[in-house]
Structures are given as C-alpha cells and as structure tokens.
Scaffold this motif. Structure first.
Motif, PDB file in Angstrom:
ATOM      1  N   LYS A  83       0.887  -1.337   0.031  1.00  0.00           N
ATOM      2  CA  LYS A  83       0.163  -0.040   0.384  1.00  0.00           C
ATOM      3  C   LYS A  83       0.970   1.382  -0.089  1.00  0.00           C
ATOM      4  CE  LYS A  83      -3.452  -2.067   1.882  1.00  0.00           C
ATOM      5  NZ  LYS A  83      -4.984  -2.299   3.519  1.00  0.00           N
ATOM      6  N   VAL A  84       0.246   1.954  -0.679  1.00  0.00           N
ATOM      7  CA  VAL A  84       0.800   3.386  -0.526  1.00  0.00           C
ATOM      8  C   VAL A  84       0.748   4.667  -0.897  1.00  0.00           C
ATOM      9  CG1 VAL A  84       2.202   4.920  -2.261  1.00  0.00           C
ATOM     10  CG2 VAL A  84       2.793   2.878  -2.337  1.00  0.00           C
ATOM     11  N   PHE A  85       0.685   5.858   0.265  1.00  0.00           N
ATOM     12  CA  PHE A  85      -0.342   6.655   0.279  1.00  0.00           C
ATOM     13  C   PHE A  85      -0.341   7.732  -0.613  1.00  0.00           C
ATOM     14  CE2 PHE A  85      -1.599  10.136   3.687  1.00  0.00           C
ATOM     15  CZ  PHE A  85      -2.887   9.562   4.279  1.00  0.00           C
ATOM     16  N   TYR A  86      -1.002   8.496  -0.980  1.00  0.00           N
ATOM     17  CA  TYR A  86      -1.213   9.463  -2.453  1.00  0.00           C
ATOM     18  C   TYR A  86      -1.832  10.554  -2.135  1.00  0.00           C
ATOM     19  CZ  TYR A  86       0.408   4.897  -5.178  1.00  0.00           C
ATOM     20  OH  TYR A  86       0.939   4.330  -5.838  1.00  0.00           O
ATOM     21  N   PHE A  87      -1.567  11.531  -2.941  1.00  0.00           N
ATOM     22  CA  PHE A  87      -1.389  13.157  -2.889  1.00  0.00           C
ATOM     23  C   PHE A  87      -3.550  12.446  -4.158  1.00  0.00           C
ATOM     24  CE2 PHE A  87       1.548  15.732  -2.625  1.00  0.00           C
ATOM     25  CZ  PHE A  87       1.245  16.488  -1.357  1.00  0.00           C
ATOM     26  N   VAL A  88      -4.438  12.607  -3.836  1.00  0.00           N
ATOM     27  CA  VAL A  88      -5.699  13.243  -4.396  1.00  0.00           C
ATOM     28  C   VAL A  88      -6.185  14.317  -4.924  1.00  0.00           C
ATOM     29  CG1 VAL A  88      -6.235  10.638  -4.000  1.00  0.00           C
ATOM     30  CG2 VAL A  88      -7.136  12.365  -2.644  1.00  0.00           C
ATOM     31  N   GLY A  89      -5.378  15.662  -4.187  1.00  0.00           N
ATOM     32  CA  GLY A  89      -5.985  16.534  -4.464  1.00  0.00           C
ATOM     33  C   GLY A  89      -5.335  18.137  -3.125  1.00  0.00           C
ATOM     34  N   ILE A  90      -4.461  19.015  -3.558  1.00  0.00           N
ATOM     35  CA  ILE A  90      -4.166  20.028  -2.887  1.00  0.00           C
ATOM     36  C   ILE A  90      -4.707  21.511  -3.538  1.00  0.00           C
ATOM     37  CG2 ILE A  90      -1.872  21.325  -2.676  1.00  0.00           C
ATOM     38  CD1 ILE A  90      -0.421  18.656  -4.086  1.00  0.00           C
ATOM     39  N   ASP A  91      -5.100  21.741  -3.078  1.00  0.00           N
ATOM     40  CA  ASP A  91      -6.184  23.152  -2.982  1.00  0.00           C
ATOM     41  C   ASP A  91      -5.637  24.412  -2.057  1.00  0.00           C
ATOM     42  OD1 ASP A  91      -8.497  22.231  -4.505  1.00  0.00           O
ATOM     43  OD2 ASP A  91      -9.364  20.927  -2.623  1.00  0.00           O
ATOM     44  N   ASN A  92      -5.993  25.337  -2.746  1.00  0.00           N
ATOM     45  CA  ASN A  92      -5.229  26.728  -2.099  1.00  0.00           C
ATOM     46  C   ASN A  92      -4.223  26.863  -1.664  1.00  0.00           C
ATOM     47  OD1 ASN A  92      -8.494  27.171  -1.901  1.00  0.00           O
ATOM     48  ND2 ASN A  92      -8.749  25.945  -0.291  1.00  0.00           N
ATOM     49  N   ALA A  93      -3.264  26.436  -1.938  1.00  0.00           N
ATOM     50  CA  ALA A  93      -1.502  26.554  -2.401  1.00  0.00           C
ATOM     51  C   ALA A  93      -1.472  27.664  -1.851  1.00  0.00           C
ATOM     52  CB  ALA A  93      -1.093  25.134  -3.011  1.00  0.00           C
ATOM     53  N   ARG A  94      -0.495  28.589  -1.516  1.00  0.00           N
ATOM     54  CA  ARG A  94      -0.016  29.589  -1.356  1.00  0.00           C
ATOM     55  C   ARG A  94       1.911  29.576  -0.840  1.00  0.00           C
ATOM     56  NH1 ARG A  94      -3.290  29.630  -3.889  1.00  0.00           N
ATOM     57  NH2 ARG A  94      -5.751  30.802  -3.743  1.00  0.00           N
ATOM     58  N   PHE A  95       2.224  29.849  -1.794  1.00  0.00           N
ATOM     59  CA  PHE A  95       3.679  30.172  -1.282  1.00  0.00           C
ATOM     60  C   PHE A  95       4.097  31.503  -1.307  1.00  0.00           C
ATOM     61  CE2 PHE A  95       2.632  26.856  -4.271  1.00  0.00           C
ATOM     62  CZ  PHE A  95       3.821  25.694  -3.362  1.00  0.00           C
ATOM     63  N   LYS A  96       4.117  31.964   0.475  1.00  0.00           N
ATOM     64  CA  LYS A  96       4.683  33.740   0.577  1.00  0.00           C
ATOM     65  C   LYS A  96       5.797  34.219   0.811  1.00  0.00           C
ATOM     66  CE  LYS A  96      -0.007  33.021   2.249  1.00  0.00           C
ATOM     67  NZ  LYS A  96      -0.633  34.048   1.955  1.00  0.00           N
ATOM     68  N   LYS A  97       7.388  33.172   0.913  1.00  0.00           N
ATOM     69  CA  LYS A  97       8.401  33.419   0.901  1.00  0.00           C
ATOM     70  C   LYS A  97       8.681  32.102   0.901  1.00  0.00           C
ATOM     71  CE  LYS A  97      11.108  34.918   4.729  1.00  0.00           C
ATOM     72  NZ  LYS A  97      11.526  34.849   6.385  1.00  0.00           N
ATOM     73  N   PRO A  98      10.110  32.071   0.121  1.00  0.00           N
ATOM     74  CA  PRO A  98      11.114  31.501  -0.977  1.00  0.00           C
ATOM     75  C   PRO A  98      11.498  30.638   0.406  1.00  0.00           C
ATOM     76  CG  PRO A  98      12.035  33.439  -1.952  1.00  0.00           C
ATOM     77  CD  PRO A  98      10.834  33.674  -0.817  1.00  0.00           C
ATOM     78  N   VAL A  99      12.016  29.705   0.781  1.00  0.00           N
ATOM     79  CA  VAL A  99      13.267  28.363   1.569  1.00  0.00           C
ATOM     80  C   VAL A  99      14.135  28.634   0.936  1.00  0.00           C
ATOM     81  CG1 VAL A  99      12.763  26.069   2.064  1.00  0.00           C
ATOM     82  CG2 VAL A  99      10.355  27.311   2.273  1.00  0.00           C
ATOM     83  N   VAL A 100      15.680  28.542   1.937  1.00  0.00           N
ATOM     84  CA  VAL A 100      17.006  28.912   0.955  1.00  0.00           C
ATOM     85  C   VAL A 100      18.237  27.624   2.044  1.00  0.00           C
ATOM     86  CG1 VAL A 100      16.255  30.941   0.121  1.00  0.00           C
ATOM     87  CG2 VAL A 100      17.221  31.049   2.565  1.00  0.00           C
ATOM     88  N   PRO A 101      18.883  27.343   1.934  1.00  0.00           N
ATOM     89  CA  PRO A 101      19.660  26.139   2.201  1.00  0.00           C
ATOM     90  C   PRO A 101      19.914  27.566   3.747  1.00  0.00           C
ATOM     91  CG  PRO A 101      20.537  27.403   0.084  1.00  0.00           C
ATOM     92  CD  PRO A 101      19.766  27.383   0.542  1.00  0.00           C
ATOM     93  N   GLY A 102      19.817  26.196   4.720  1.00  0.00           N
ATOM     94  CA  GLY A 102      20.326  26.777   5.776  1.00  0.00           C
ATOM     95  C   GLY A 102      18.726  27.093   7.340  1.00  0.00           C
ATOM     96  N   ASP A 103      17.925  27.117   5.957  1.00  0.00           N
ATOM     97  CA  ASP A 103      16.502  27.443   7.148  1.00  0.00           C
ATOM     98  C   ASP A 103      15.753  25.791   7.698  1.00  0.00           C
ATOM     99  OD1 ASP A 103      16.172  29.542   6.210  1.00  0.00           O
ATOM    100  OD2 ASP A 103      14.468  29.407   4.427  1.00  0.00           O
ATOM    101  N   GLN A 104      15.363  26.480   8.853  1.00  0.00           N
ATOM    102  CA  GLN A 104      14.455  25.203   9.383  1.00  0.00           C
ATOM    103  C   GLN A 104      13.441  25.529   8.572  1.00  0.00           C
ATOM    104  OE1 GLN A 104      13.731  23.995  12.971  1.00  0.00           O
ATOM    105  NE2 GLN A 104      15.451  22.525  12.992  1.00  0.00           N
ATOM    106  N   LEU A 105      12.684  24.107   7.997  1.00  0.00           N
ATOM    107  CA  LEU A 105      11.256  24.217   7.625  1.00  0.00           C
ATOM    108  C   LEU A 105      10.231  23.518   8.453  1.00  0.00           C
ATOM    109  CD1 LEU A 105       9.485  25.571   4.997  1.00  0.00           C
ATOM    110  CD2 LEU A 105      10.286  22.628   4.024  1.00  0.00           C
ATOM    111  N   VAL A 106       9.388  24.164   9.447  1.00  0.00           N
ATOM    112  CA  VAL A 106       8.468  23.639  10.281  1.00  0.00           C
ATOM    113  C   VAL A 106       7.663  23.332   9.724  1.00  0.00           C
ATOM    114  CG1 VAL A 106       7.259  23.882  12.159  1.00  0.00           C
ATOM    115  CG2 VAL A 106       9.969  25.015  12.227  1.00  0.00           C
ATOM    116  N   LEU A 107       6.943  22.261   9.717  1.00  0.00           N
ATOM    117  CA  LEU A 107       5.512  21.484   9.244  1.00  0.00           C
ATOM    118  C   LEU A 107       4.416  21.159  10.203  1.00  0.00           C
ATOM    119  CD1 LEU A 107       7.905  18.662   7.290  1.00  0.00           C
ATOM    120  CD2 LEU A 107       6.865  21.288   6.721  1.00  0.00           C
TER     121      LEU A 107
END
Length: 147
Positions: A83-107
């Motif tokens: 079994k695999v967990f798949y994307f079935v949709g992405i809505d309302n995606a917005r990108f506010k600021k670039p992510v660059v080397p050295g960043d810690q991306l908090v999810l």
C-alpha cells in the motif's frame, strides 16, 4: 519521533525523504515536524544556480509526508509493501516566502476531516515563525500496483 521511526513509517528515502524529526504528534489531530534545509540538497544545483531556492512542490511534498506520518499513527499502521499513501488533491496552495539553504522548515499539519478513506488536512510550513507555504491537502491509501 526520530528518523529511524520516520523511516519505518514512510517509504521515501534519500533524496526524497523530507522529514527529519517529529517534535509533536497528537493522534487523530495534528503533527509538528521539521526538515533541515541544507545547501547539499540535490535540487539546489539547478533551482536556481547562484540563487538556491527549495522548489515549492517539495515544500508541499514535505507537508504531505508529515501528513502521512500523522495518518499512519492515527490508523495504527504503516502502509507496508502493498500500500502507498497518495496525494488526491491540493487546494488553496499559497507560497509566501522562498525557502533557502540554512532554513529549518517547520511542518504543521492538522486533520480537517476523514471521509471514505480520504484524509483532508490543513497544512502550513514556516521558517522562523513566518508562514512560507500553506495548503489544503487530500490523501488516501491505495494498493500499490507495480504494473
């Protein structure tokens, strides 16, 4: 949750495993995790030479992997080989600021609802407390067909 537990739950491996650690998980509710973004990431060679930026689709993928971890812990199982967990949709995606080397991306991902095996999540990625990406994600588990 450390990287060893993450690797037990997610099928992704280098260079596509985009969650380094889970710092908070409330089963059936939410997860908080992070990805340390290094200049050594293979995508920085071409995106963009001299001005490295993490591709937005990979920020969304990191959020989806965190959502997968939350789902597996909520269901009490990992997907396994069949079994695999798949994307079935992405809505309302917005990108506010670039992510660059050295960043810690908090999810930060929360379960919005579950119906007929489809999970809907509210997802936000932050760097230093500032939103860099937000989206509504929909995912489901399916049989893995290698044909």
């Amino acid at each position: 949750m450390n990287i060893h537990k993450i690797q037990k739950l997610l099928p992704h491996r280098y260079p596509f495993l985009l969650v380094d650690r889970v710092t908070e998980l409330k089963v059936g509710e939410s997860i908080r995790a992070y990805k340390n973004v290094s200049i050594n990431e293979p995508f920085f060679n071409g995106h963009f030479p001299g001005k490295p930026v993490m591709p937005g689709v990979l920020v969304l993928e990191a959020l989806a992997q965190a959502a997968g971890l939350l789902s597996f812990e909520t269901m009490g199982e990992a997907p396994g080989d069949d079994k695999v967990f798949y994307f079935v949709g992405i809505d309302n995606a917005r990108f506010k600021k670039p992510v660059v080397p050295g960043d810690q991306l908090v999810l930060e991902v929360g379960i919005d609802r579950v119906r007929a095996g489809i999970y809907k999540f509210k997802a936000v990625a932050k760097v230093e407390g500032q939103v860099v990406c937000e989206a509504d994600l929909m995912c489901t588990m399916r049989e893995f067909d290698q044909n």
